[in-house]
Design a protein around this motif. Structure first.
Motif, PDB file in Angstrom:
ATOM      1  N   UNK A 241      50.825  26.660  35.041  1.00  9.09           N
ATOM      2  CA  UNK A 241      49.415  26.010  33.459  1.00  9.09           C
ATOM      3  C   UNK A 241      48.642  25.467  33.941  1.00  9.09           C
ATOM      4  N   UNK A 242      47.547  25.731  33.537  1.00 11.78           N
ATOM      5  CA  UNK A 242      45.374  25.752  33.460  1.00 11.78           C
ATOM      6  C   UNK A 242      45.318  24.828  34.250  1.00 11.78           C
TER       7      UNK A 242
ATOM      8  N   UNK B 268      50.350  33.905  29.238  1.00 13.11           N
ATOM      9  CA  UNK B 268      49.844  34.275  30.698  1.00 13.11           C
ATOM     10  C   UNK B 268      48.906  35.139  30.578  1.00 13.11           C
ATOM     11  N   UNK B 269      48.290  35.272  29.783  1.00 12.70           N
ATOM     12  CA  UNK B 269      46.770  36.022  29.456  1.00 12.70           C
ATOM     13  C   UNK B 269      45.666  34.529  29.505  1.00 12.70           C
ATOM     14  N   UNK B 270      46.339  34.058  28.224  1.00  8.84           N
ATOM     15  CA  UNK B 270      44.846  32.380  28.476  1.00  8.84           C
ATOM     16  C   UNK B 270      44.634  31.705  29.938  1.00  8.84           C
ATOM     17  N   UNK B 271      46.069  32.149  31.632  1.00  9.35           N
ATOM     18  CA  UNK B 271      46.083  31.176  32.428  1.00  9.35           C
ATOM     19  C   UNK B 271      45.631  32.357  33.173  1.00  9.35           C
ATOM     20  N   UNK B 272      45.296  33.694  33.252  1.00 12.69           N
ATOM     21  CA  UNK B 272      45.010  34.538  34.098  1.00 12.69           C
ATOM     22  C   UNK B 272      43.303  34.724  33.698  1.00 12.69           C
ATOM     23  N   UNK B 273      42.949  34.738  32.474  1.00 14.64           N
ATOM     24  CA  UNK B 273      41.595  34.505  32.455  1.00 14.64           C
ATOM     25  C   UNK B 273      40.684  33.368  32.430  1.00 14.64           C
TER      26      UNK B 273
ATOM     27  N   UNK C 160      41.672  31.774  35.498  1.00 16.87           N
ATOM     28  CA  UNK C 160      41.999  31.812  37.277  1.00 16.87           C
ATOM     29  C   UNK C 160      40.403  32.994  37.969  1.00 16.87           C
ATOM     30  N   UNK C 161      40.179  33.638  36.302  1.00 20.88           N
ATOM     31  CA  UNK C 161      39.492  34.526  37.121  1.00 20.88           C
ATOM     32  C   UNK C 161      37.817  33.749  37.850  1.00 20.88           C
ATOM     33  N   UNK C 162      37.957  32.283  37.587  1.00 23.13           N
ATOM     34  CA  UNK C 162      36.453  31.837  37.336  1.00 23.13           C
ATOM     35  C   UNK C 162      36.781  31.134  38.869  1.00 23.13           C
ATOM     36  N   UNK C 163      37.732  31.035  39.924  1.00 19.72           N
ATOM     37  CA  UNK C 163      38.235  29.658  40.216  1.00 19.72           C
ATOM     38  C   UNK C 163      37.813  30.346  42.006  1.00 19.72           C
TER      39      UNK C 163
ATOM     40  N   UNK D 176      39.342  43.998  33.132  1.00 20.48           N
ATOM     41  CA  UNK D 176      38.435  44.483  34.256  1.00 20.48           C
ATOM     42  C   UNK D 176      37.768  43.064  35.226  1.00 20.48           C
ATOM     43  N   UNK D 177      38.643  42.377  34.890  1.00 19.42           N
ATOM     44  CA  UNK D 177      38.342  41.629  35.477  1.00 19.42           C
ATOM     45  C   UNK D 177      38.748  41.403  37.562  1.00 19.42           C
ATOM     46  N   UNK D 178      38.409  40.322  38.103  1.00 14.17           N
ATOM     47  CA  UNK D 178      39.089  40.310  39.466  1.00 14.17           C
ATOM     48  C   UNK D 178      40.166  39.660  40.367  1.00 14.17           C
ATOM     49  N   UNK D 179      40.890  39.568  38.946  1.00 13.52           N
ATOM     50  CA  UNK D 179      42.228  39.079  39.458  1.00 13.52           C
ATOM     51  C   UNK D 179      43.564  40.137  39.981  1.00 13.52           C
ATOM     52  N   UNK D 180      43.952  40.400  41.139  1.00 13.13           N
ATOM     53  CA  UNK D 180      44.420  41.821  41.249  1.00 13.13           C
ATOM     54  C   UNK D 180      46.431  40.872  41.524  1.00 13.13           C
ATOM     55  N   UNK D 181      47.029  41.311  40.678  1.00  6.55           N
ATOM     56  CA  UNK D 181      47.909  40.627  40.829  1.00  6.55           C
ATOM     57  C   UNK D 181      49.340  41.694  41.655  1.00  6.55           C
ATOM     58  N   UNK D 182      48.686  41.763  42.527  1.00  4.55           N
ATOM     59  CA  UNK D 182      49.503  42.932  43.711  1.00  4.55           C
ATOM     60  C   UNK D 182      51.062  42.248  44.095  1.00  4.55           C
ATOM     61  N   UNK D 183      51.638  40.512  44.253  1.00  9.04           N
ATOM     62  CA  UNK D 183      52.720  40.338  44.898  1.00  9.04           C
ATOM     63  C   UNK D 183      53.659  40.347  42.850  1.00  9.04           C
ATOM     64  N   UNK D 184      54.870  40.638  43.212  1.00 13.80           N
ATOM     65  CA  UNK D 184      55.994  40.412  42.880  1.00 13.80           C
ATOM     66  C   UNK D 184      56.410  39.250  43.372  1.00 13.80           C
ATOM     67  N   UNK D 185      57.063  37.942  43.023  1.00  9.10           N
ATOM     68  CA  UNK D 185      58.159  37.282  43.892  1.00  9.10           C
ATOM     69  C   UNK D 185      59.114  37.577  43.739  1.00  9.10           C
TER      70      UNK D 185
END
Ligand code: PLP
Length: 232
Positions: free
Chosen positions: A103-104, A143-148, A150-153, A193-202
């Motif tokens: 959560x945010x 997810x979309x809201x949480x990731x949006x 997260x983009x500015x952190x 088009x944002x910077x959050x790169x979800x490179x990991x899948x745990x």
């Protein structure tokens, strides 16, 4: 007592290698997180001696104690359990990964505490992918809201998604759950088009790491197969 921790560890590395080969992947893509919860520090030190550096704990207090007693600066500590927001302040000075943010409000607290410490904390967003109601994580629609958000952190680096599959001995039953997590990653990666790169899948544990690797896991969290059965 049977096999040593180091022998069991080598067997897990072999299982990961075999699964990668089967899936046409390279095992260097996979981070093995050794889940040491409830086990003594000596077991962790045993594994550090082999050169292993990623360890996971699922409760805040034991993680805090572990980070205190095992001073090795190279160790990467992962928090993988249910996380109360008010516990973040106790781990922010040292934890490297928090895999269970959903959560945010928790992201906001990680950002605040990491900034105070002058650190960057890696985070995975935990998604509820299992059919079981009581499993934790956000719903896929959140997810979309949480990731949006997260983009500015600046001090919180969202690196991917984490999921816990339904508890079962039948690894094939969990395949659709792992596929769901991968599809959610593909859908939300570089959101807007944002910077959050979800490179990991745990995803993937002792019983189902092969299926998880076949479905794209980049982190597997293994406890029992390395450290033995837990009494609780
Ligand atoms: C305990 C735990 C694991 C490891 O489970 P094993 O079945 O012992 O390998 C992985 N992930 C989480 C979140 C856990 O709590």
């Amino acid at each position: 007592m049977g096999q040593s921790i180091q022998q069991r560890y080598r067997e897990i590395l072999n299982r990961i290698d075999a699964a990668c080969k089967h899936a046409g992947r390279n095992s260097s893509e996979i981070v093995l997180v050794a889940v040491s919860k409830t086990k003594p520090d000596e077991d962790v030190l045993d594994l550090i001696e082999t050169g292993h550096l990623h360890f996971g704990e699922n409760r805040a207090k034991p993680l805090e104690e572990r980070m205190e007693t095992i001073k090795n600066e190279e160790v990467q500590w992962h928090f993988i359990g249910n996380l109360q927001t008010n516990k973040i302040k106790y781990m922010a000075h040292r934890v490297n990964w928090i895999q269970s943010i959903h959560k945010k409000k928790a992201l906001k607290e990680v950002e605040k505490r990491a900034a105070e410490e002058g650190r960057i904390i890696n985070v995975l967003i935990q998604v509820n992918i299992s059919a079981e109601d009581q499993k934790s994580g956000c719903d896929p629609e959140e997810l979309e809201g949480i990731l949006t958000y997260a983009q500015n952190l600046k001090h919180t680096r969202v690196q991917g998604l984490m999921g816990m599959a339904t508890f079962t001995d039948d690894a094939e039953k969990v395949r659709p759950e792992f596929i769901l997590l991968r599809e959610l990653r593909d859908k939300h990666n570089h959101l807007n088009g944002g910077a959050v790169d979800l490179k990991h899948l745990s995803m993937g544990m002792t019983n189902d790491l092969e299926v998880a690797i076949e479905e794209g896991a980049t982190m597997v969290r293994v406890g029992t197969a390395i450290f033995g059965e837990r009494s609780y």
